[in-house]
Design a protein around this motif. Structure first.
Motif, PDB file in Angstrom:
ATOM      1  N   ALA A  93       6.995  12.430  -3.988  1.00 50.56           N
ATOM      2  CA  ALA A  93       6.850  11.891  -2.641  1.00 50.56           C
ATOM      3  C   ALA A  93       5.814  12.667  -1.848  1.00 50.56           C
ATOM      4  N   VAL A  94       5.727  13.979  -2.067  1.00 45.63           N
ATOM      5  CA  VAL A  94       4.703  14.780  -1.391  1.00 45.63           C
ATOM      6  C   VAL A  94       3.312  14.328  -1.831  1.00 45.63           C
ATOM      7  N   VAL A  95       3.144  14.138  -3.137  1.00 47.37           N
ATOM      8  CA  VAL A  95       1.860  13.659  -3.657  1.00 47.37           C
ATOM      9  C   VAL A  95       1.565  12.259  -3.127  1.00 47.37           C
ATOM     10  N   GLY A  96       2.574  11.371  -3.195  1.00 47.04           N
ATOM     11  CA  GLY A  96       2.397  10.011  -2.700  1.00 47.04           C
ATOM     12  C   GLY A  96       2.117   9.969  -1.213  1.00 47.04           C
ATOM     13  N   ALA A  97       2.795  10.833  -0.444  1.00 48.91           N
ATOM     14  CA  ALA A  97       2.579  10.881   0.998  1.00 48.91           C
ATOM     15  C   ALA A  97       1.175  11.362   1.324  1.00 48.91           C
ATOM     16  N   THR A  98       0.645  12.257   0.497  1.00 43.03           N
ATOM     17  CA  THR A  98      -0.732  12.722   0.698  1.00 43.03           C
ATOM     18  C   THR A  98      -1.711  11.584   0.447  1.00 43.03           C
ATOM     19  N   VAL A 114       0.847  -1.204   0.000  1.00 41.93           N
ATOM     20  CA  VAL A 114       0.000   0.000   0.000  1.00 41.93           C
ATOM     21  C   VAL A 114       0.875   1.244   0.000  1.00 41.93           C
ATOM     22  N   ALA A 115       1.889   1.263   0.877  1.00 45.58           N
ATOM     23  CA  ALA A 115       2.765   2.428   0.991  1.00 45.58           C
ATOM     24  C   ALA A 115       3.564   2.663  -0.292  1.00 45.58           C
ATOM     25  N   ILE A 116       4.158   1.600  -0.821  1.00 45.63           N
ATOM     26  CA  ILE A 116       4.956   1.729  -2.051  1.00 45.63           C
ATOM     27  C   ILE A 116       4.066   2.118  -3.228  1.00 45.63           C
ATOM     28  N   GLY A 117       2.863   1.546  -3.266  1.00 44.02           N
ATOM     29  CA  GLY A 117       1.918   1.879  -4.334  1.00 44.02           C
ATOM     30  C   GLY A 117       1.550   3.350  -4.328  1.00 44.02           C
ATOM     31  N   CYS A 118       1.457   3.951  -3.141  1.00 46.57           N
ATOM     32  CA  CYS A 118       1.129   5.375  -3.046  1.00 46.57           C
ATOM     33  C   CYS A 118       2.234   6.225  -3.658  1.00 46.57           C
ATOM     34  N   PHE A 119       3.485   5.830  -3.454  1.00 47.78           N
ATOM     35  CA  PHE A 119       4.585   6.595  -4.039  1.00 47.78           C
ATOM     36  C   PHE A 119       4.529   6.548  -5.561  1.00 47.78           C
ATOM     37  N   PHE A 120       4.327   5.357  -6.119  1.00 48.11           N
ATOM     38  CA  PHE A 120       4.288   5.248  -7.580  1.00 48.11           C
ATOM     39  C   PHE A 120       3.060   5.941  -8.164  1.00 48.11           C
ATOM     40  N   MET A 121       1.970   5.959  -7.422  1.00 51.10           N
ATOM     41  CA  MET A 121       0.806   6.716  -7.865  1.00 51.10           C
ATOM     42  C   MET A 121       1.124   8.214  -7.835  1.00 51.10           C
ATOM     43  N   LEU A 148       4.066   9.494  -8.457  1.00 53.89           N
ATOM     44  CA  LEU A 148       4.822   9.741  -9.685  1.00 53.89           C
ATOM     45  C   LEU A 148       3.892   9.895 -10.886  1.00 53.89           C
ATOM     46  N   LYS A 149       2.872   9.064 -10.924  1.00 59.05           N
ATOM     47  CA  LYS A 149       1.929   9.101 -12.044  1.00 59.05           C
ATOM     48  C   LYS A 149       1.124  10.396 -12.051  1.00 59.05           C
ATOM     49  N   LEU A 150       0.682  10.834 -10.871  1.00 56.77           N
ATOM     50  CA  LEU A 150      -0.152  12.034 -10.780  1.00 56.77           C
ATOM     51  C   LEU A 150       0.635  13.315 -10.978  1.00 56.77           C
ATOM     52  N   LEU A 151       1.952  13.238 -10.821  1.00 53.82           N
ATOM     53  CA  LEU A 151       2.779  14.433 -10.864  1.00 53.82           C
ATOM     54  C   LEU A 151       2.630  15.191 -12.179  1.00 53.82           C
ATOM     55  N   GLY A 152       2.406  14.468 -13.257  1.00 54.94           N
ATOM     56  CA  GLY A 152       2.285  15.115 -14.552  1.00 54.94           C
ATOM     57  C   GLY A 152       0.879  15.550 -14.909  1.00 54.94           C
ATOM     58  N   SER A 164      13.393   8.810   7.978  1.00 55.54           N
ATOM     59  CA  SER A 164      13.435  10.262   7.795  1.00 55.54           C
ATOM     60  C   SER A 164      12.581  10.695   6.607  1.00 55.54           C
ATOM     61  N   MET A 165      12.668   9.951   5.505  1.00 51.16           N
ATOM     62  CA  MET A 165      11.881  10.306   4.325  1.00 51.16           C
ATOM     63  C   MET A 165      10.383  10.163   4.585  1.00 51.16           C
ATOM     64  N   ALA A 166      10.011   9.141   5.342  1.00 50.48           N
ATOM     65  CA  ALA A 166       8.598   8.965   5.686  1.00 50.48           C
ATOM     66  C   ALA A 166       8.106  10.143   6.520  1.00 50.48           C
ATOM     67  N   LEU A 167       8.892  10.531   7.516  1.00 44.45           N
ATOM     68  CA  LEU A 167       8.519  11.669   8.364  1.00 44.45           C
ATOM     69  C   LEU A 167       8.497  12.974   7.566  1.00 44.45           C
ATOM     70  N   GLU A 168       9.494  13.142   6.709  1.00 47.12           N
ATOM     71  CA  GLU A 168       9.627  14.394   5.968  1.00 47.12           C
ATOM     72  C   GLU A 168       8.427  14.646   5.057  1.00 47.12           C
ATOM     73  N   TYR A 169       8.061  13.659   4.273  1.00 45.60           N
ATOM     74  CA  TYR A 169       7.060  13.913   3.239  1.00 45.60           C
ATOM     75  C   TYR A 169       5.618  13.739   3.714  1.00 45.60           C
ATOM     76  N   THR A 170       5.399  12.901   4.719  1.00 42.55           N
ATOM     77  CA  THR A 170       4.033  12.821   5.260  1.00 42.55           C
ATOM     78  C   THR A 170       3.729  14.037   6.128  1.00 42.55           C
ATOM     79  N   ALA A 171       4.766  14.794   6.491  1.00 40.60           N
ATOM     80  CA  ALA A 171       4.549  15.979   7.332  1.00 40.60           C
ATOM     81  C   ALA A 171       3.655  17.001   6.639  1.00 40.60           C
ATOM     82  N   TYR A 172       3.759  17.121   5.317  1.00 43.29           N
ATOM     83  CA  TYR A 172       3.001  18.156   4.614  1.00 43.29           C
ATOM     84  C   TYR A 172       1.492  17.917   4.684  1.00 43.29           C
ATOM     85  N   PRO A 173       0.985  16.731   4.336  1.00 41.82           N
ATOM     86  CA  PRO A 173      -0.450  16.517   4.502  1.00 41.82           C
ATOM     87  C   PRO A 173      -0.884  16.504   5.969  1.00 41.82           C
TER      88      PRO A 173
END
Length: 241
Positions: free
Chosen positions: A225-230, A12-19, A21-25, A170-179
């Protein structure tokens, strides 16, 4: 806030990151990612240049002579270690500069996936920068023991593994912090929430850390990662059950 335990599944977590990437464009998000990507291009290009010229010498210096016969195994590990340290430093600077844009990117992403039409309100710049500095200080303090281990012969053999685990958290904390900040959660609450889904958090942070080491791709990893973390935070919330 209780976490939905299904978000603890690595897939689920990894899938959110790749999603992410897809939504970024996608058209609605493009205007929110231009400046962060430009920041990343400049800073990560500098990091790659420094790494190309200096990391190999550092690795050879810190591998004890009695372990040189294991170079074929230790060299990749130490490369990952020092490369992670270098990119971690540049990531902090890049995210500090891009933090005001990431909050808006996260808010817009949530609006898209939930169908919300509430206007995006920019928080005070000083508040955004302070939150980023507080996270950076937390990461720096936690990194001190790892730095010490990295310079102790014998113990430094395990340093790369510890750095990779630290980088993932650290990356998990960093990017989930925004949402989470957009939802009103304090830093202490953010840490507590992620600790309830450690496997998912380490998986999300791990794939982000790995992607940051890939040339060219790393230019867009942070906003993705910000989009995926959201997306991941949306999975974490109990209303998704």
């Amino acid at each position: 806030m209780l976490a939905d335990k299904k978000a603890n599944h690595p897939a689920v977590a990894i899938g959110c990151f790749f999603m992410g990437l897809k939504l970024l464009g996608s058209a609605p998000l493009r205007r929110f990612v231009i400046v962060p990507i430009l920041i990343n291009i400049v800073l990560y290009s500098i990091a790659f240049a420094l790494g190309y010229y200096y990391i190999a010498d550092l690795i050879n210096h810190f591998i004890p002579s009695w372990l040189r016969w294991l170079n074929w195994f230790l060299w990749p590990l130490f490369f990952a270690c020092f490369f992670s340290m270098l990119f971690f430093s540049f990531m902090i600077l890049a995210n500090l500069l891009a933090a005001p844009f990431y909050g808006r990117l996260s808010a817009k992403t949530l609006a898209i996936i939930t169908g919300q039409t509430t206007p995006i309100i920019d928080p005070p710049i000083a508040k955004v920068i302070w939150a980023e500095l507080k996270r950076s200080l937390y990461f720096a303090v936690k990194a001190i023991p790892l730095l010490i281990i990295s310079f102790i012969p014998g113990l430094n053999v395990i340093a790369p593994v510890l750095w990779l685990l630290f980088g993932a958290w650290s990356m998990a904390l960093e990017y989930t912090a925004y949402p989470m900040e957009n939802a009103g959660l304090l830093f202490s609450e953010q840490k507590k929430l992620l600790k309830n889904v450690r496997f998912g958090a380490y998986s999300f942070g791990g794939v982000v850390t790995l992607a940051l080491t890939i040339p060219v791709l790393n230019f867009i990893v942070a906003p993705a990662a910000v989009v995926g973390a959201t997306l991941y935070f949306n999975q974490l919330r109990p209303h998704n059950r």
